[in-house]
Scaffold this motif. Structure first.
Motif, PDB file in Angstrom:
ATOM      1  N   CYS A 183     109.077 118.872  14.594  1.00  0.00           N
ATOM      2  CA  CYS A 183     110.320 118.750  15.362  1.00  0.00           C
ATOM      3  C   CYS A 183     110.901 117.332  15.301  1.00  0.00           C
ATOM      4  O   CYS A 183     112.095 117.134  15.526  1.00  0.00           O
ATOM      5  CB  CYS A 183     110.063 119.159  16.815  1.00  0.00           C
ATOM      6  N   GLU A 225      93.542 123.855   5.090  1.00  0.00           N
ATOM      7  CA  GLU A 225      94.963 123.502   5.118  1.00  0.00           C
ATOM      8  C   GLU A 225      95.365 123.023   3.730  1.00  0.00           C
ATOM      9  O   GLU A 225      94.777 122.077   3.207  1.00  0.00           O
ATOM     10  CB  GLU A 225      95.208 122.408   6.170  1.00  0.00           C
ATOM     11  N   MET A 226      96.360 123.667   3.159  1.00  0.00           N
ATOM     12  CA  MET A 226      96.708 123.287   1.780  1.00  0.00           C
ATOM     13  C   MET A 226      97.560 122.007   1.706  1.00  0.00           C
ATOM     14  O   MET A 226      97.640 121.372   0.671  1.00  0.00           O
ATOM     15  CB  MET A 226      97.371 124.437   1.049  1.00  0.00           C
ATOM     16  N   ASP A 233     104.004 130.564  13.641  1.00  0.00           N
ATOM     17  CA  ASP A 233     105.200 130.967  12.896  1.00  0.00           C
ATOM     18  C   ASP A 233     104.973 132.135  11.933  1.00  0.00           C
ATOM     19  O   ASP A 233     105.941 132.690  11.412  1.00  0.00           O
ATOM     20  CB  ASP A 233     105.725 129.777  12.083  1.00  0.00           C
ATOM     21  N   ARG A 255     110.621 120.843   5.847  1.00  0.00           N
ATOM     22  CA  ARG A 255     109.628 121.666   6.547  1.00  0.00           C
ATOM     23  C   ARG A 255     108.435 120.850   7.031  1.00  0.00           C
ATOM     24  O   ARG A 255     107.890 121.109   8.089  1.00  0.00           O
ATOM     25  CB  ARG A 255     109.146 122.786   5.621  1.00  0.00           C
ATOM     26  N   LEU A 283     109.002 128.803  16.537  1.00  0.00           N
ATOM     27  CA  LEU A 283     109.174 127.537  17.257  1.00  0.00           C
ATOM     28  C   LEU A 283     107.817 126.953  17.649  1.00  0.00           C
ATOM     29  O   LEU A 283     106.867 127.691  17.942  1.00  0.00           O
ATOM     30  CB  LEU A 283     110.005 127.746  18.517  1.00  0.00           C
ATOM     31  N   GLY A 284     107.793 125.626  17.701  1.00  0.00           N
ATOM     32  CA  GLY A 284     106.558 124.928  18.039  1.00  0.00           C
ATOM     33  C   GLY A 284     106.062 125.286  19.426  1.00  0.00           C
ATOM     34  O   GLY A 284     104.848 125.387  19.665  1.00  0.00           O
ATOM     35  N   SER A 285     106.990 125.472  20.371  1.00  0.00           N
ATOM     36  CA  SER A 285     106.610 125.813  21.743  1.00  0.00           C
ATOM     37  C   SER A 285     105.783 127.102  21.756  1.00  0.00           C
ATOM     38  O   SER A 285     104.716 127.178  22.381  1.00  0.00           O
ATOM     39  CB  SER A 285     107.871 125.988  22.598  1.00  0.00           C
ATOM     40  N   THR A 292      99.237 130.627   9.205  1.00  0.00           N
ATOM     41  CA  THR A 292      99.798 130.165   7.930  1.00  0.00           C
ATOM     42  C   THR A 292     101.264 129.742   8.024  1.00  0.00           C
ATOM     43  O   THR A 292     101.857 129.325   7.031  1.00  0.00           O
ATOM     44  CB  THR A 292      99.655 131.277   6.864  1.00  0.00           C
ATOM     45  N   GLY A 293     101.861 129.899   9.207  1.00  0.00           N
ATOM     46  CA  GLY A 293     103.191 129.335   9.437  1.00  0.00           C
ATOM     47  C   GLY A 293     104.323 130.012   8.685  1.00  0.00           C
ATOM     48  O   GLY A 293     104.286 131.206   8.382  1.00  0.00           O
ATOM     49  N   VAL A 319      93.673 128.692   0.768  1.00  0.00           N
ATOM     50  CA  VAL A 319      92.956 129.972   0.770  1.00  0.00           C
ATOM     51  C   VAL A 319      93.703 130.916  -0.162  1.00  0.00           C
ATOM     52  O   VAL A 319      94.890 131.196   0.039  1.00  0.00           O
ATOM     53  CB  VAL A 319      92.861 130.553   2.198  1.00  0.00           C
ATOM     54  N   VAL A 334      98.525 123.198  11.486  1.00  0.00           N
ATOM     55  CA  VAL A 334      99.626 122.459  12.126  1.00  0.00           C
ATOM     56  C   VAL A 334      99.585 122.780  13.624  1.00  0.00           C
ATOM     57  O   VAL A 334      98.618 122.405  14.299  1.00  0.00           O
ATOM     58  CB  VAL A 334     100.985 122.739  11.450  1.00  0.00           C
ATOM     59  N   ALA A 335     100.576 123.473  14.156  1.00  0.00           N
ATOM     60  CA  ALA A 335     100.611 123.666  15.615  1.00  0.00           C
ATOM     61  C   ALA A 335      99.655 124.766  16.073  1.00  0.00           C
ATOM     62  O   ALA A 335      98.791 124.555  16.942  1.00  0.00           O
ATOM     63  CB  ALA A 335     102.038 123.999  16.034  1.00  0.00           C
ATOM     64  N   ALA A 336      99.788 125.947  15.475  1.00  0.00           N
ATOM     65  CA  ALA A 336      99.015 127.093  15.965  1.00  0.00           C
ATOM     66  C   ALA A 336      97.536 126.957  15.619  1.00  0.00           C
ATOM     67  O   ALA A 336      96.663 127.175  16.475  1.00  0.00           O
ATOM     68  CB  ALA A 336      99.592 128.378  15.366  1.00  0.00           C
TER      69      ALA A 336
HETATM   70  C1  LIG Z   1     112.798 120.067  11.019  1.00  0.00           C
HETATM   71  C2  LIG Z   1     112.153 120.928  12.034  1.00  0.00           C
HETATM   72  C3  LIG Z   1     112.475 120.776  13.362  1.00  0.00           C
HETATM   73  C4  LIG Z   1     111.875 121.582  14.325  1.00  0.00           C
HETATM   74  N1  LIG Z   1     112.210 121.403  15.633  1.00  0.00           N
HETATM   75  C5  LIG Z   1     111.625 122.168  16.571  1.00  0.00           C
HETATM   76  C6  LIG Z   1     111.912 121.973  17.929  1.00  0.00           C
HETATM   77  O1  LIG Z   1     112.701 121.092  18.281  1.00  0.00           O
HETATM   78  N2  LIG Z   1     111.318 122.767  18.836  1.00  0.00           N
HETATM   79  C7  LIG Z   1     110.403 123.722  18.476  1.00  0.00           C
HETATM   80  O2  LIG Z   1     109.849 124.404  19.352  1.00  0.00           O
HETATM   81  N3  LIG Z   1     110.096 123.926  17.175  1.00  0.00           N
HETATM   82  C8  LIG Z   1     110.680 123.180  16.233  1.00  0.00           C
HETATM   83  N4  LIG Z   1     110.363 123.365  14.919  1.00  0.00           N
HETATM   84  C9  LIG Z   1     109.434 124.443  14.550  1.00  0.00           C
HETATM   85  C10 LIG Z   1     107.971 124.014  14.600  1.00  0.00           C
HETATM   86  O3  LIG Z   1     107.774 122.880  13.827  1.00  0.00           O
HETATM   87  C11 LIG Z   1     107.133 125.169  14.090  1.00  0.00           C
HETATM   88  O4  LIG Z   1     107.361 126.271  14.905  1.00  0.00           O
HETATM   89  C12 LIG Z   1     105.655 124.856  14.086  1.00  0.00           C
HETATM   90  O5  LIG Z   1     105.354 123.843  13.194  1.00  0.00           O
HETATM   91  C13 LIG Z   1     104.878 126.101  13.688  1.00  0.00           C
HETATM   92  O6  LIG Z   1     103.534 125.803  13.611  1.00  0.00           O
HETATM   93  P1  LIG Z   1     102.541 126.754  12.836  1.00  0.00           P
HETATM   94  O7  LIG Z   1     101.220 126.111  12.929  1.00  0.00           O
HETATM   95  O8  LIG Z   1     102.661 128.138  13.304  1.00  0.00           O
HETATM   96  O9  LIG Z   1     103.073 126.804  11.340  1.00  0.00           O
HETATM   97  P2  LIG Z   1     103.379 125.687  10.265  1.00  0.00           P
HETATM   98  O10 LIG Z   1     103.840 124.439  10.897  1.00  0.00           O
HETATM   99  O11 LIG Z   1     104.230 126.306   9.243  1.00  0.00           O
HETATM  100  O12 LIG Z   1     101.946 125.400   9.635  1.00  0.00           O
HETATM  101  C14 LIG Z   1     101.283 126.349   8.855  1.00  0.00           C
HETATM  102  C15 LIG Z   1     100.373 125.634   7.875  1.00  0.00           C
HETATM  103  O13 LIG Z   1      99.603 126.610   7.175  1.00  0.00           O
HETATM  104  C16 LIG Z   1      99.389 126.141   5.883  1.00  0.00           C
HETATM  105  N5  LIG Z   1      99.043 127.270   5.005  1.00  0.00           N
HETATM  106  C17 LIG Z   1      99.821 128.361   4.759  1.00  0.00           C
HETATM  107  N6  LIG Z   1      99.180 129.188   3.908  1.00  0.00           N
HETATM  108  C18 LIG Z   1      97.994 128.608   3.612  1.00  0.00           C
HETATM  109  C19 LIG Z   1      96.905 128.983   2.774  1.00  0.00           C
HETATM  110  N7  LIG Z   1      96.893 130.104   2.084  1.00  0.00           N
HETATM  111  N8  LIG Z   1      95.855 128.136   2.714  1.00  0.00           N
HETATM  112  C20 LIG Z   1      95.829 126.986   3.404  1.00  0.00           C
HETATM  113  N9  LIG Z   1      96.846 126.575   4.201  1.00  0.00           N
HETATM  114  C21 LIG Z   1      97.902 127.390   4.305  1.00  0.00           C
HETATM  115  C22 LIG Z   1     100.717 125.508   5.501  1.00  0.00           C
HETATM  116  O14 LIG Z   1     100.528 124.548   4.477  1.00  0.00           O
HETATM  117  C23 LIG Z   1     101.160 124.862   6.825  1.00  0.00           C
HETATM  118  O15 LIG Z   1     100.820 123.493   6.846  1.00  0.00           O
HETATM  119  C24 LIG Z   1     110.931 122.566  13.935  1.00  0.00           C
HETATM  120  C25 LIG Z   1     110.601 122.715  12.578  1.00  0.00           C
HETATM  121  C26 LIG Z   1     111.188 121.903  11.642  1.00  0.00           C
HETATM  122  C27 LIG Z   1     110.819 122.068  10.203  1.00  0.00           C
END
Ligand SMILES: Cc1cc2nc3c(=O)[nH]c(=O)nc-3n(C[C@H](O)[C@H](O)[C@H](O)COP(=O)(O)OP(=O)(O)OC[C@H]3O[C@@H](n4cnc5c(N)ncnc54)[C@H](O)[C@@H]3O)c2cc1C
Length: 556
Positions: A49, A39-40, A286, A140, A303-305, A119-120, A87, A16-18
């Motif tokens: 967001c 990515e699962m 995350d 989510r 947070l996404g930022s 993994t968020g 994974v 996703v984001a990171a």
């Molecule tokens: C409704 C909503 C509104 C938001 N609004 C804002 C906002 O306005 N501003 C802001 O800054 N942030 C906002 N956020 C937060 C932002 O979306 C998250 O911080 C961001 O998505 C984090 O990205 P990430 O890649 O770290 O984690 P995630 O988005 O959680 O992605 C992690 C991914 O890893 C995958 N994964 C986990 N374990 C495994 C595994 N074992 N094998 C394979 N894949 C795996 C998951 O399926 C997931 O898709 C919001 C979030 C939501 C839900």
């Protein structure tokens, strides 16, 4: 190709984001590396967001929030993203992983030279009966958003309960209200929007109430039934639809199982280069812990930022770059109907609990001149008396909140003192700001308190003071005093204060106030110039006092 010359194999978990930021940056730095993401989920690199706005119909299609697919990453970055691949385990000694293809059920092994955990986080679900009923949802990812929107279209719920009043909960409230649904918010804490201090929460609550939202604070959901939710005070709220928005927790199971250390916040501990305790294992987004630029303490702000920033740094470092994470202030912002709510840095409670000697100002000013449609924002700023730096800022207002918050965050990041704020050469023209911007006023109030003996007292502190120990002067016109005034206040309008002040004791502390603070400060100046020994201006004046009074009444 022998092992020595083999390109580096970078495996990333989570797209996703990171994860995708890490992959894109790694590719920009290194043309040779093999980059694979597992990515699962079926969606990748989406805007989480924007999901509440898709549910509310402001974003028409989910595709607008999920513009990228694995082909995009293959074509643009030569990154292979395998969706619906989970994974299952990692052996850090052998540098191998076991993956399951969720479409076929087949499992297989892979290897890595460098591993990135992105993994968020996962939405938390309260441990109460009924959470698995078909009308109960968390939000989510795109799939959960599509499921909620489809449920609304097919079942046309008339009522909804949103459990939890953080920013995701409140964004959902707005979108459900806009969809014509009667909404109740259930919040376990004594206030809505725990993102801000209790004395700003009444402004948020007022916004909700104006939109006919039922706000229930200090109560927890205990059981969910088809059509209703039971609360721990014995009452019930109608809910054809329930959104659980009680927070998220970092996905750390895989990391823990392979021996990665988690920090005090429960998220993966990383250094400023996003390295975990294991060699060649990075974590970002995350699932990972960050730290505060204010006090250096570990911080978990999913947070996404921040996730994008951490991902970019991980991608840079693992390909030999030199970026380093500098920490975050913990800034957040969200929209609630016509309001904007933003916060950064420490809350008042956090600042006090950390032992800071603080000064607080509530500055209530329009974002631009009233003749240009300016509307008030309330800026609560918390500063450290010792270093004279800002520790935290919270703003509730209409327009221009984002601009002010970003300037405050810049000031906190640069370590500016509160007296520097007045000297900032901020952009001014009537459509955008007032001649002295609200930021400058905040700086002036704090500077006056710290250096010019113009002390400020918060409504909270005033209410906690023994009325026998203090004199309270209402400097507004008499009519306003008669309508409502601060407890134990006497009416001495600013215009006649010089004639009336003989009735006050010069040796006993005085608190002056007006509607929002400016005339209260003028009255404070008069009294100080006439030899009064200790004079405070009430922070945010009568308006902030009323907000505070509301939150005290709620607590009782
Ligand atoms: C409704 C909503 C509104 C938001 N609004 C804002 C906002 O306005 N501003 C802001 O800054 N942030 C906002 N956020 C937060 C932002 O979306 C998250 O911080 C961001 O998505 C984090 O990205 P990430 O890649 O770290 O984690 P995630 O988005 O959680 O992605 C992690 C991914 O890893 C995958 N994964 C986990 N374990 C495994 C595994 N074992 N094998 C394979 N894949 C795996 C998951 O399926 C997931 O898709 C919001 C979030 C939501 C839900």
């Amino acid at each position: 190709m022998n092992k020595v010359n083999r390109p580096k194999r970078i495996v990333i978990i989570g797209a996703v984001a990171a994860g995708t930021s890490a992959a894109a940056k790694a590719r920009r730095n290194d043309e040779e590396a093999e980059i694979v993401i597992y990515e699962m989920d079926e969606h990748i690199s989406y805007s989480g967001c924007g999901l509440p706005y898709y549910i509310g119909g402001k974003v028409a299609n989910l595709e607008a929030l999920t513009p990228r697919d694995p082909k995009f990453f293959r074509d643009k970055y030569e990154v292979d993203i395998l969706i619906r691949h989970k994974v299952l385990s990692v052996d850090p000694a052998a540098k191998t992983l076991v993956i399951q293809n969720l479409a076929t059920g087949e499992t297989f092994a892979d290897r890595y030279d460098v591993l990135v955990l992105s993994t968020g986080a996962t939405s938390m679900i309260p441990p109460i009966p009924g959470v698995d009923l078909p009308h109960v949802f968390t939000l989510r990812n795109p799939l959960s958003a599509r499921t909620i929107r489809t449920f609304i279209e097919e079942h046309q719920p008339k009522t909804a309960a949103v459990v939890g009043s953080g920013f995701i909960g409140l964004e959902m409230v707005e979108n459900l209200v806009d969809a014509g649904i009667l909404v109740s918010v259930v919040e376990k804490l004594p206030q809505v929007c725990p993102f801000v201090d209790p004395d700003l929460a009444p402004y948020v609550e007022e916004t909700l109430v104006k939109k006919n939202v039922t706000v229930l604070t200090g109560v927890a959901a205990t059981e969910i039934w088809p059509g209703s939710v039971n609360l721990d005070d014995g009452s019930t709220v109608d809910a054809d639809l329930v959104i659980l928005a009680v927070g998220v927790r970092p996905n750390t199971t895989l990391a823990r199982d392979m021996g990665v250390v988690v920090g005090s916040t429960g998220a993966i501990a990383v250094n400023t280069r996003m390295q975990t305790n294991l060699p060649d294992v990075y974590a970002c987004g995350d699932c990972a812990e960050t730290f505060s630029i204010i006090d250096g303490r570990p911080l978990y702000r999913p947070l996404g930022s921040t996730a994008n920033k951490m991902g970019r740094i991980a991608g840079d470092i693992l390909t030999g770059g030199s970026l380093a994470f500098r920490g975050i202030a913990g800034t957040g912002i969200f929209k609630l109907f016509d309001h904007t709510i933003a916060a950064s840095g420490l809350t008042e409670k956090q600042a006090r609990d950390s032992g800071y000697d603080i000064v607080i100002s509530h500055n209530i000013k329009p974002d631009k001149p009233e003749y240009f449609g300016g509307r008030e924002m309330v800026i609560k700023a918390i500063a450290d008396r010792k270093t004279e730096k800002l520790l935290g800022v919270q703003i509730v207002g209409y327009e221009g909140v984002d601009k002010r918050m970003d300037v405050f965050v810049t000031a906190m990041t640069a370590g500016l003192g509160v007296s520097d704020l007045f000297h900032l050469d901020l952009a001014y023209a009537p459509p955008f700001a007032t001649t002295k911007d609200p930021i400058l006023y905040t700086g002036m109030i704090l500077d006056n308190a710290l250096h010019r003996g113009r002390d400020i007292i918060t409504a909270d502190d005033l209410m906690a003071t023994d009325p026998a120990e203090i004199q309270v002067v209402d400097a507004r016109v008499a009519k306003q005093y008669q309508e409502h005034h601060v407890d134990h206040a006497v009416s001495m309008p600013h215009g006649s204060l010089r004639e009336q002040m003989a009735a006050l004791d010069k040796d006993k502390p005085v608190v002056t106030y007006c509607n929002k603070g400016t005339t209260g400060n003028a009255a404070q100046n008069i009294l100080i110039n006439h030899g009064f020994r200790k004079v405070y201006n009430l922070s945010g004046g009568h308006k902030q006092y009323k907000a505070c009074k509301k939150c005290h009444e709620k607590k009782q």
